[in-house]
Design a protein around this motif. Structure first.
Motif, PDB file in Angstrom:
ATOM      1  N   ALA B  87     -10.181  -2.635  -5.636  1.00 29.36           N
ATOM      2  CA  ALA B  87      -8.878  -3.007  -5.940  1.00 29.36           C
ATOM      3  C   ALA B  87      -7.900  -1.943  -7.001  1.00 29.36           C
ATOM      4  CB  ALA B  87      -8.704  -4.337  -6.378  1.00 29.36           C
ATOM      5  N   PRO B  88      -6.643  -1.906  -6.652  1.00 32.40           N
ATOM      6  CA  PRO B  88      -6.012  -0.946  -7.369  1.00 32.40           C
ATOM      7  C   PRO B  88      -5.296  -1.385  -8.933  1.00 32.40           C
ATOM      8  CG  PRO B  88      -4.592  -1.968  -5.938  1.00 32.40           C
ATOM      9  CD  PRO B  88      -5.844  -2.825  -5.423  1.00 32.40           C
ATOM     10  N   VAL B  89      -4.981  -0.377  -9.818  1.00 38.40           N
ATOM     11  CA  VAL B  89      -4.299  -0.754 -10.770  1.00 38.40           C
ATOM     12  C   VAL B  89      -3.001   0.112 -10.530  1.00 38.40           C
ATOM     13  CG1 VAL B  89      -3.973  -0.336 -13.182  1.00 38.40           C
ATOM     14  CG2 VAL B  89      -6.374  -1.088 -12.424  1.00 38.40           C
ATOM     15  N   TRP B  90      -1.711  -0.525 -10.650  1.00 33.99           N
ATOM     16  CA  TRP B  90      -0.542   0.420 -10.732  1.00 33.99           C
ATOM     17  C   TRP B  90      -0.460   0.994 -11.832  1.00 33.99           C
ATOM     18  CZ3 TRP B  90       2.778   0.143  -6.554  1.00 33.99           C
ATOM     19  CH2 TRP B  90       2.753  -0.760  -5.474  1.00 33.99           C
ATOM     20  N   LYS B  91      -0.202   2.347 -11.806  1.00 36.20           N
ATOM     21  CA  LYS B  91      -0.040   3.243 -13.020  1.00 36.20           C
ATOM     22  C   LYS B  91       1.160   4.012 -12.985  1.00 36.20           C
ATOM     23  CE  LYS B  91      -4.913   3.433 -14.470  1.00 36.20           C
ATOM     24  NZ  LYS B  91      -5.957   4.109 -14.916  1.00 36.20           N
ATOM     25  N   SER B  92       1.738   4.138 -14.013  1.00 39.24           N
ATOM     26  CA  SER B  92       3.040   5.095 -14.208  1.00 39.24           C
ATOM     27  C   SER B  92       2.501   6.213 -15.514  1.00 39.24           C
ATOM     28  CB  SER B  92       4.218   4.664 -14.381  1.00 39.24           C
ATOM     29  OG  SER B  92       5.196   5.487 -14.848  1.00 39.24           O
ATOM     30  N   ARG B  93       2.761   7.192 -15.364  1.00 42.73           N
ATOM     31  CA  ARG B  93       2.396   8.281 -16.496  1.00 42.73           C
ATOM     32  C   ARG B  93       3.996   8.850 -16.969  1.00 42.73           C
ATOM     33  NH1 ARG B  93      -2.846   8.467 -13.985  1.00 42.73           N
ATOM     34  NH2 ARG B  93      -4.245   7.652 -15.500  1.00 42.73           N
ATOM     35  N   ASP B  94       5.060   8.304 -16.416  1.00 40.99           N
ATOM     36  CA  ASP B  94       6.288   8.996 -16.746  1.00 40.99           C
ATOM     37  C   ASP B  94       7.420   7.762 -17.283  1.00 40.99           C
ATOM     38  OD1 ASP B  94       6.798   7.930 -14.381  1.00 40.99           O
ATOM     39  OD2 ASP B  94       7.128   9.586 -13.411  1.00 40.99           O
ATOM     40  N   GLY B  95       6.545   6.868 -18.025  1.00 42.49           N
ATOM     41  CA  GLY B  95       7.369   5.860 -18.481  1.00 42.49           C
ATOM     42  C   GLY B  95       8.052   4.790 -17.637  1.00 42.49           C
ATOM     43  N   GLY B  96       7.390   4.694 -16.466  1.00 41.63           N
ATOM     44  CA  GLY B  96       7.814   3.642 -15.246  1.00 41.63           C
ATOM     45  C   GLY B  96       8.928   4.273 -14.141  1.00 41.63           C
ATOM     46  N   VAL B  97       8.746   5.661 -14.217  1.00 37.80           N
ATOM     47  CA  VAL B  97       9.878   6.129 -13.207  1.00 37.80           C
ATOM     48  C   VAL B  97       8.971   6.184 -11.893  1.00 37.80           C
ATOM     49  CG1 VAL B  97      11.213   8.246 -12.639  1.00 37.80           C
ATOM     50  CG2 VAL B  97      10.983   7.787 -14.864  1.00 37.80           C
ATOM     51  N   THR B  98       7.902   6.743 -12.141  1.00 40.15           N
ATOM     52  CA  THR B  98       7.137   6.896 -10.706  1.00 40.15           C
ATOM     53  C   THR B  98       5.842   6.135 -10.877  1.00 40.15           C
ATOM     54  OG1 THR B  98       5.968   8.861 -11.545  1.00 40.15           O
ATOM     55  CG2 THR B  98       8.089   8.967  -9.924  1.00 40.15           C
ATOM     56  N   TRP B  99       5.326   5.455  -9.827  1.00 32.62           N
ATOM     57  CA  TRP B  99       4.160   4.556  -9.625  1.00 32.62           C
ATOM     58  C   TRP B  99       3.068   4.995  -8.619  1.00 32.62           C
ATOM     59  CZ3 TRP B  99       3.386   0.960 -13.502  1.00 32.62           C
ATOM     60  CH2 TRP B  99       4.249   0.596 -14.428  1.00 32.62           C
ATOM     61  N   ASN B 100       1.826   5.003  -8.985  1.00 31.62           N
ATOM     62  CA  ASN B 100       0.694   5.134  -7.940  1.00 31.62           C
ATOM     63  C   ASN B 100      -0.368   4.120  -8.107  1.00 31.62           C
ATOM     64  OD1 ASN B 100       1.590   7.727  -6.874  1.00 31.62           O
ATOM     65  ND2 ASN B 100       1.270   8.413  -8.905  1.00 31.62           N
ATOM     66  N   LYS B 101      -1.031   3.835  -7.056  1.00 30.74           N
ATOM     67  CA  LYS B 101      -2.100   2.795  -7.115  1.00 30.74           C
ATOM     68  C   LYS B 101      -3.327   3.886  -7.430  1.00 30.74           C
ATOM     69  CE  LYS B 101      -0.182  -0.493  -3.847  1.00 30.74           C
ATOM     70  NZ  LYS B 101      -0.548  -0.948  -2.695  1.00 30.74           N
ATOM     71  N   ILE B 102      -4.051   3.103  -8.400  1.00 24.79           N
ATOM     72  CA  ILE B 102      -5.361   3.900  -8.584  1.00 24.79           C
ATOM     73  C   ILE B 102      -6.404   2.797  -8.319  1.00 24.79           C
ATOM     74  CG2 ILE B 102      -6.945   5.151 -10.211  1.00 24.79           C
ATOM     75  CD1 ILE B 102      -4.037   6.574 -10.004  1.00 24.79           C
ATOM     76  N   ARG B 103      -7.196   3.072  -7.187  1.00 22.39           N
ATOM     77  CA  ARG B 103      -8.266   2.153  -6.989  1.00 22.39           C
ATOM     78  C   ARG B 103      -9.533   2.249  -7.794  1.00 22.39           C
ATOM     79  NH1 ARG B 103      -6.769  -0.050  -1.210  1.00 22.39           N
ATOM     80  NH2 ARG B 103      -8.442  -1.277  -1.601  1.00 22.39           N
ATOM     81  N   GLN B 104      -9.346   1.502  -8.830  1.00 21.05           N
ATOM     82  CA  GLN B 104     -10.535   1.684  -9.720  1.00 21.05           C
ATOM     83  C   GLN B 104     -11.336   0.259 -10.228  1.00 21.05           C
ATOM     84  OE1 GLN B 104      -7.418   2.379 -13.041  1.00 21.05           O
ATOM     85  NE2 GLN B 104      -9.462   3.314 -13.499  1.00 21.05           N
ATOM     86  N   ILE B 105     -10.981  -1.011  -9.571  1.00 20.58           N
ATOM     87  CA  ILE B 105     -11.708  -2.122  -9.545  1.00 20.58           C
ATOM     88  C   ILE B 105     -12.620  -2.511  -8.543  1.00 20.58           C
ATOM     89  CG2 ILE B 105     -11.402  -4.586 -10.410  1.00 20.58           C
ATOM     90  CD1 ILE B 105      -8.537  -4.060 -11.013  1.00 20.58           C
ATOM     91  N   PRO B 106     -13.941  -2.365  -8.849  1.00 18.44           N
ATOM     92  CA  PRO B 106     -14.714  -2.642  -7.498  1.00 18.44           C
ATOM     93  C   PRO B 106     -15.263  -4.204  -7.533  1.00 18.44           C
ATOM     94  CG  PRO B 106     -15.956  -1.773  -9.713  1.00 18.44           C
ATOM     95  CD  PRO B 106     -14.567  -1.786  -9.845  1.00 18.44           C
ATOM     96  N   ARG B 107     -15.853  -4.735  -6.721  1.00 16.98           N
ATOM     97  CA  ARG B 107     -16.206  -6.052  -6.628  1.00 16.98           C
ATOM     98  C   ARG B 107     -17.019  -6.054  -7.750  1.00 16.98           C
ATOM     99  NH1 ARG B 107     -20.941  -5.377  -1.730  1.00 16.98           N
ATOM    100  NH2 ARG B 107     -22.340  -4.174  -3.058  1.00 16.98           N
ATOM    101  N   PRO B 108     -17.164  -7.505  -8.526  1.00 15.28           N
ATOM    102  CA  PRO B 108     -18.213  -7.731  -9.612  1.00 15.28           C
ATOM    103  C   PRO B 108     -19.608  -7.908  -9.124  1.00 15.28           C
ATOM    104  CG  PRO B 108     -16.750  -9.509  -9.061  1.00 15.28           C
ATOM    105  CD  PRO B 108     -16.325  -8.590  -8.264  1.00 15.28           C
ATOM    106  N   ALA B 109     -19.761  -8.524  -7.968  1.00 17.23           N
ATOM    107  CA  ALA B 109     -21.060  -8.709  -7.446  1.00 17.23           C
ATOM    108  C   ALA B 109     -20.806  -8.609  -5.969  1.00 17.23           C
ATOM    109  CB  ALA B 109     -21.586 -10.206  -8.068  1.00 17.23           C
ATOM    110  N   PRO B 110     -22.102  -8.291  -5.344  1.00 14.75           N
ATOM    111  CA  PRO B 110     -22.169  -8.343  -3.669  1.00 14.75           C
ATOM    112  C   PRO B 110     -21.548  -9.685  -3.241  1.00 14.75           C
ATOM    113  CG  PRO B 110     -24.066  -7.338  -4.495  1.00 14.75           C
ATOM    114  CD  PRO B 110     -23.561  -7.859  -5.777  1.00 14.75           C
ATOM    115  N   GLY B 111     -20.775  -9.764  -2.373  1.00 12.28           N
ATOM    116  CA  GLY B 111     -20.187 -10.938  -1.595  1.00 12.28           C
ATOM    117  C   GLY B 111     -18.991 -11.664  -2.508  1.00 12.28           C
TER     118      GLY B 111
END
Lengths: 221, 495
Positions: B87-111
């Motif tokens: 699952a993604p975290v939306w991130k901006s590195r320019d104070g909110g001008v541009t945004w990207n989704k960084i997919r960095q939240i994996p499932r916590p457990a199988p299933g």
């Protein structure tokens, strides 16, 4: 007077027909088309359909057919309550001698072995709403792998109706939002979920148990 | 006739000067009206090709670099059957001008499917944390690698609606302690519970905090003071008040020992922020007018808590139906660590309002994000508003961020439009917020996560502004005198 009676009867028939999404024969034809599309189903789905009379006898109004199991539509407050329902289902399956309607005979005959090989499970926490459910598990393949709505529309045409269902649980957990693409007067709906990892995929198929059972099995009509 | 003409000219000039003076005066005397938030649709057709709803957003700003902003919303889920699909975290590195989704939240457990409920935070060093429901339990994810690397899942805890904060004050005595309030449905009636962790979520200790001896609890929110004191607000549900409302108390409890106990400010339940009498708040799946369009769920969308990072004053926002007949937003302030409270109404008593989120900036400015609706027309119009107070919550200036009719928006599901809560925080002299609103610039009009940023400083005129105005006033006056003299000379000559 006689005319009035005929008119009343016609209106009543039309009302019934519209309530069930069309005349029975029309619905059976639509279901025959849906269940006859090999690109939509896994190899074991006829066994799942053969279990519908048992669900019907339990009073389930609808079931969810997932890729590898069928889950009952009725929520249960406790695991114990669901366990009792699962046992009743198992008894119902043993007593079943369903006779398929002629249109579905080829599809459903000789499914008894698979039917009795399947097992009932209790799901203590159904992820839609956190309730306990009963599930009929085959360990088999009921839906076509990677089935998506584009394939469904390609094979069956556009759905008769598209509706949204927000599954609210007791708590504040995020509700699952289901988009139902209905066919055969709502007897079958291919369902996309906002929790599906692949947007546009078919998460499950909703079966209207009384309607589909009545169309597929003679003695259930 | 000529006299009349001159009179008109002089009158016009006088009117002009008066108008200029009034305009300048109003700007200088009530500068907050000048404010206008920066608003940005985070989603684009490129980063949201599936047109997802992006509901229930929360926001965090990296305290070491306020240009780095992170948001979680109900965007793409992780795959319960494939750890590689995250699952993604939306991130901006320019104070909110541009945004990207960084997919960095994996499932916590199988299933385990999800994300279900979620909340995001940074620690003092700028490490990212996310509380998530995955399957039937809650988990805190923590950053153990680079900022965009997959997050590491912690221990399973909790049941429903986890929130999250991390102690960022090096002098607090509980530096880096992590707190996650949640609602325990495993007991009857359900109880507000707060888990704490000294291991960034790797291990969690659950502590019952709400008083459920008579009534079920709900809406549990947390705030951490710079001195290490932790505050939690929750409500006790005390029966239907008719319609969409029920009777409740909003209580605040304090912990002075890092979340081990929650009884520091006294009382068997904590301290009611609105006094002894119960108030009426929303408990409904139909916030809005069902006969005039889509509606929202508002069952735990009625309280928030925040701390003034300078003074340590505690602020609590809550919903109460008052004499206006409408559910209204109130903010209570405590200057004695949650023992006594004074309330003021934020909203104007003309519309039903709910979903308050609260933040306090370093200068003591208080911000409240909330939603109201207007059903006087053919369809229900929901408004996202941002209110600011520069006098400790006594007076409020409200700006409308966005009005929206969700009816035509295909991905707006009636019953759950923007979620149970949205996001607001403050870093330095800036408020940062996110809400689920109507998209802008998309091929398909839809619900999107909308970021906004607003100053926490009243727009008082600096010295150069005064000088500039002073010069202009003199120039205008001289010009007026000159015109008057010219016209006078012309008139005298002709006479």
């Amino acid at each position: 007077m006689k005319f009035d009676g005929i008119l009343f009867g016609t209106v009543a028939l039309l009302s019934m027909a519209s309530a069930f999404g069309g005349p029975p024969e029309e619905k059976a034809n639509a279901l025959a088309k849906i269940f006859g599309e090999p690109g939509l189903w896994g190899k074991d789905y006829p066994a799942a359909l053969a279990s519908l009379p048992a669900w019907n006898r339990l009073g389930e109004k609808r079931v969810w057919m997932f890729a590898d199991r069928i889950i009952g539509g009725s929520p249960h407050k406790t695991r114990e309550e669901a366990q009792g329902e699962a046992e009743r289902f198992t008894e119902a399956v043993k007593a079943l001698r369903p006779r398929p309607a002629p249109k579905f005979e080829a599809l459903l005959k000789e499914r008894t072995e698979q039917l009795s090989a399947a097992k009932m499970e209790v799901i203590p926490f159904f992820q839609d709403d956190g309730t306990a459910r009963i599930a009929w598990t085959t360990g088999a393949q009921l839906l076509a792998p990677q089935l998506n709505m584009a394939t469904v529309k390609e094979r069956l045409g556009p759905p008769e109706k598209v509706s949204t269902e927000v599954v609210q649980g007791q708590g504040e957990r995020r509700p699952v939002i289901l988009t139902l693409h209905s066919y055969a007067g709502g007897a079958v709906a291919f369902v996309a979920s906002d929790m599906a990892p692949r947007p546009g995929s078919v998460d499950r198929v909703l079966l209207d148990v009384p309607a589909v059972t009545a169309a597929l099995f003679e003695e259930e009509r | 006739m000529k006299t009349c003409h001159l009179l008109i000219n002089t009158m016009s000039m006088r009117s002009f000067l008066v108008a200029v003076a009034v305009a300048l005066g109003s700007i200088l005397s009530d500068p907050t009206e000048m404010a206008a938030a920066t608003i940005k649709d985070m989603a684009t057709d490129a980063n949201d090709p599936s047109n997802l709803g992006d509901t229930e957003p929360s926001i965090a700003v990296n305290p070491t670099n306020p240009q780095e902003i992170a948001v979680v919303a109900f965007s793409e889920p992780w795959d319960p059957n494939d750890p590689a699909v995250m699952a993604p975290v939306w991130k901006s590195r320019d104070g909110g001008v541009t945004w990207n989704k960084i997919r960095q939240i994996p499932r916590p457990a199988p299933g385990a499917g999800g994300p279900f409920d979620q909340k995001i935070a940074f620690d003092a060093a700028g490490n990212l944390y996310v509380a998530e429901i995955g399957g039937s339990a809650c988990f805190v994810y923590r950053q153990t690698g680079g900022p965009d690397a997959p997050l590491t899942v912690g221990a399973a805890y909790g049941v429903d609606q986890p929130h999250l904060d991390v102690d960022k004050s090096a002098s607090s005595g509980f530096f880096n302690r992590l707190y996650s309030p949640w609602l325990n449905f495993g007991v009857a009636p359900e109880q507000s519970t707060i888990s704490n962790s000294t291991s960034s979520g790797a291990m969690m200790s659950d502590v019952a905090a709400g008083d459920n001896s008579s009534f079920a609890n709900r809406t549990t929110r947390i705030a951490l003071a710079p001195d290490g004191k932790a505050y939690v607000i929750y409500k006790t549900r005390e029966g239907s008040a008719g319609g969409n409302f029920e009777n409740v108390h909003f209580y605040v409890r304090r912990s002075d020992d890092g979340g081990v106990t929650w009884t520091a400010n006294g009382g068997t339940s904590g301290v009611s922020v609105h006094g002894a009498s119960a108030v009426q708040t929303f408990f409904t799946n139909t916030f809005g007018n069902l006969a005039k369009g889509k509606v929202a769920r508002a069952r735990s969308s009625d309280a928030w808590i925040a701390i003034d990072p300078g003074s340590g004053d505690v602020y609590a926002a809550y919903v109460s139906k008052d004499g206006s007949g409408f559910g209204q937003i109130f903010v209570a302030r405590s200057t004695d660590q949650g023992v006594t409270w004074t309330s003021a109404r934020v909203t104007d008593g003309t519309h039903h309002s709910a979903y308050p989120e609260l933040a306090v900036a370093v200068n003591g400015a208080v911000g409240v994000l909330y939603i109201d609706y207007d059903d006087s027309g053919a369809s229900t119009i929901f408004g996202h508003h941002f209110a600011r107070s520069f006098d400790h919550g006594v007076n409020w200036t409200v700006e409308l961020l966005q009005s929206m009719d969700p009816g035509p928006l295909a991905n707006a599901a009636s019953g759950f439009l923007w979620g149970d809560y949205e996001g607001l925080t403050a870093v330095g002299h800036t408020f940062y917020g996110v809400f689920t609103g109507q998209s802008t610039g998309r091929a398909t009009s839809q619900l999107d996560p909308i970021f906004f940023k607003e100053s926490a400083q009243a727009k008082h005129c600096p010295w150069w502004c005064w000088w500039w105005c002073w010069c202009w006033c003199w120039w205008l006056l001289l010009l007026a005198i000159l015109i008057f003299l010219v016209l006078l000379v012309v008139w005298l000559r002709k006479k």
